[in-house]
Design a protein around this motif. Structure first.
Motif, mmCIF file in Angstrom:
data_model
loop_
_atom_site.group_PDB
_atom_site.id
_atom_site.type_symbol
_atom_site.label_atom_id
_atom_site.label_comp_id
_atom_site.label_asym_id
_atom_site.label_seq_id
_atom_site.Cartn_x
_atom_site.Cartn_y
_atom_site.Cartn_z
ATOM 1 N N ASN A 1 -7.835 4.301 -5.495
ATOM 2 C CA ASN A 1 -6.746 4.972 -4.835
ATOM 3 C C ASN A 1 -7.293 5.374 -3.605
ATOM 4 N N ARG B 1 -4.501 2.379 2.885
ATOM 5 C CA ARG B 1 -3.130 2.753 2.636
ATOM 6 C C ARG B 1 -2.974 3.822 2.268
ATOM 7 N N THR B 2 -3.844 4.708 1.725
ATOM 8 C CA THR B 2 -3.807 6.193 1.206
ATOM 9 C C THR B 2 -4.802 6.808 1.941
ATOM 10 N N GLU C 1 -2.262 11.812 -5.553
ATOM 11 C CA GLU C 1 -2.703 10.364 -5.086
ATOM 12 C C GLU C 1 -3.620 9.724 -6.635
ATOM 13 N N TYR D 1 6.488 1.275 -4.007
ATOM 14 C CA TYR D 1 5.339 1.964 -3.022
ATOM 15 C C TYR D 1 4.143 2.182 -3.578
ATOM 16 N N THR E 1 0.729 0.860 -2.355
ATOM 17 C CA THR E 1 -0.614 1.544 -1.905
ATOM 18 C C THR E 1 -1.676 1.939 -2.752
#
Lengths: 249, 203
Positions: A166, A170-171, A210, B79, B83
């Motif tokens: 993660n 994109r994060t 996240e 989503y 991600t």
């Protein structure tokens, strides 16, 4: 295990914006070598396996005893410290790559700035400076000190950030280490006085939410820090903080 | 203010986690249990279906407790799946593989539920044993129903494992290991309940 040569394959990159390429080296074997010793040998005699003289491979290292974190790189597919990666225990050819979750500066040298920015965001310190002597702080229970000491072993090497799925483009996930540092400084009796600030930071952009529990971080941490335990404990504390601070409004 | 923008991410993510359990997990428990009445024959199933269909305020209950939470969980889940990074081939530790499977099963379940709503809710006129039997008479649809059910139950069981961590219930490694075993047992049992109904419908 005795061999005459060590076969090393290195993913190199000349500049930050240059294309990466691989280069192979064959190094004379000496007993008890680690990966840093291999890189030093290449530095002494920078000639690749096809006999061509090349620029020596750049890397970072300081302590050579796994307490500074500077030499973290991807060795045979896993992020770890080059100093504690012993040649006799590694499968050959030894494949070295920079940790590409971070911007690569040159060859195996990476830019860890994002980790220090993350530590700033979560206020990973104990504020004691003032205009007068504040005196002795409150004592910490020995029971807590023992496990908090384990968390304090984090040397910001970035292995957990590299292995975390993660942490990607994109994060904005700050990474497992920063969450564990919040737990460390919120456990400290003086650091605890600013715990709300740290919870707010963990609720912020790229914060604890996240985390997707892949638990790679705890697998790769060279210091064996219980990162996933820290994350779960902080999940509990942050959720409680979020709810109670909302109810107090 | 920037800080409020970022707090929203936290809330959206926690809402996603919460809705997955209350009400979606509870709903799936009820749904699969009710389906299992098919194993007792067409009459038993039709009687249960009638009871549910004749519930007061049914559209309100369906929308508030089923469709809207599912829609939020599904769309936000897409989503999340987008991600997330996937490095299971590089780091094949069990939990990392489960991390990937959770996202894959989520996407499959999302497509499955859209298909399932279309064929079993929108097109026909009320649920009945015969209606389901007719859908399952097509071998492709029968296979997809089994795959979809197993994926949904896996996503539920493994999702509960993550939920327990996201809400700080299972904190230590032992607690997380034990909860994983218990929830995989739940996966097997609940899959059995779900598939047994499909087999009974298929006849």
């Amino acid at each position: 295990m005795s061999q005459k040569e060590i076969h090393v394959i290195i993913e190199r990159q000349d500049r930050q914006d240059a294309q990466p390429y691989t280069e192979e080296f064959r190094i004379p074997y000496r007993p008890n070598m680690n990966v840093i010793a291999c890189l030093m040998e290449i530095q002494r005699n920078p000639r690749n396996s096809s006999g061509k003289d090349v620029a020596p491979v750049a890397w970072e290292s300081n302590c050579l005893e796994e307490i500074c974190g500077a030499c973290m790189m991807v060795i045979n597919g896993k992020p770890r410290q080059a100093c504690s990666a012993l040649v006799d225990q590694l499968e050959q050819p030894i494949r070295l790559k920079p940790a590409r979750t971070f911007p690569v500066v040159r060859d195996l040298v990476i830019d860890r700035s994002r980790m220090f920015k993350a530590l700033q965001r979560v206020k990973a310190w104990v504020p004691i400076d003032g205009t007068y002597d504040l005196g002795a702080g409150p004592r910490m229970a020995e029971r807590d000190r023992q496990w908090a000491y384990e968390l304090s072993k984090c040397f910001t090497c970035g292995a957990c950030v590299e292995a975390c799925p993660n942490v990607n483009e994109r994060t904005k996930f700050i990474g497992p280490f920063a969450i564990s540092q919040v737990r460390l400084f919120n456990t400290h009796p003086t650091g605890e006085m600013h715990k709300e600030d740290r919870f707010e930071a963990l609720m912020g952009e790229g914060g604890i939410h996240e985390c997707g529990n892949s638990q790679n971080c705890v697998q790769v941490c060279p210091k064996g820090i219980p990162l996933t335990t820290s994350i779960a404990a902080m999940n509990r504390a942050v959720n409680r903080h979020a709810l109670s601070s909302w109810l107090k409004r | 203010m920037a800080n409020q923008q970022v707090n929203r991410d936290f809330l959206f993510r926690r809402l996603h986690s919460l809705l997955g359990v209350v009400p979606i997990t509870l709903f799936l428990f009820i749904h699969l249990t009710m389906n299992a009445f098919a194993t007792k024959g067409a009459d038993a199933f039709n009687a249960k279906a009638q009871t549910l269909e004749s519930m007061p305020f049914l559209p309100v209950i369906e929308w508030v407790f089923i469709f809207l939470p599912l829609l939020y969980h599904g769309i936000y889940g897409m989503y999340v799946a987008y991600t997330s990074g996937y490095n299971g081939s590089k780091y094949s530790w069990g939990r990392n593989v489960m991390f990937t499977l959770q996202r894959v099963s989520g996407v499959v379940t999302f497509i499955f539920i859209l298909y399932h709503l279309w064929t079993a809710k929108v097109l026909p006129d009320g649920p009945s044993f015969d209606m389901v039997q007719q859908i399952l008479s097509n071998p492709l649809q029968y296979a997809f129903m089994i795959i979809g059910t197993v994926c949904a139950v896996f996503h539920l069981a493994n999702g509960l494992w993550g939920f327990l961590i996201h809400w700080g219930v299972t904190v230590g490694p032992r607690a997380q290991r034990v909860s994983a075993y218990v929830l995989m047992l739940l996966f097997v049992v609940l899959s059995g309940v779900g598939v047994s109904a499909l087999v009974a419908f298929h006849g």
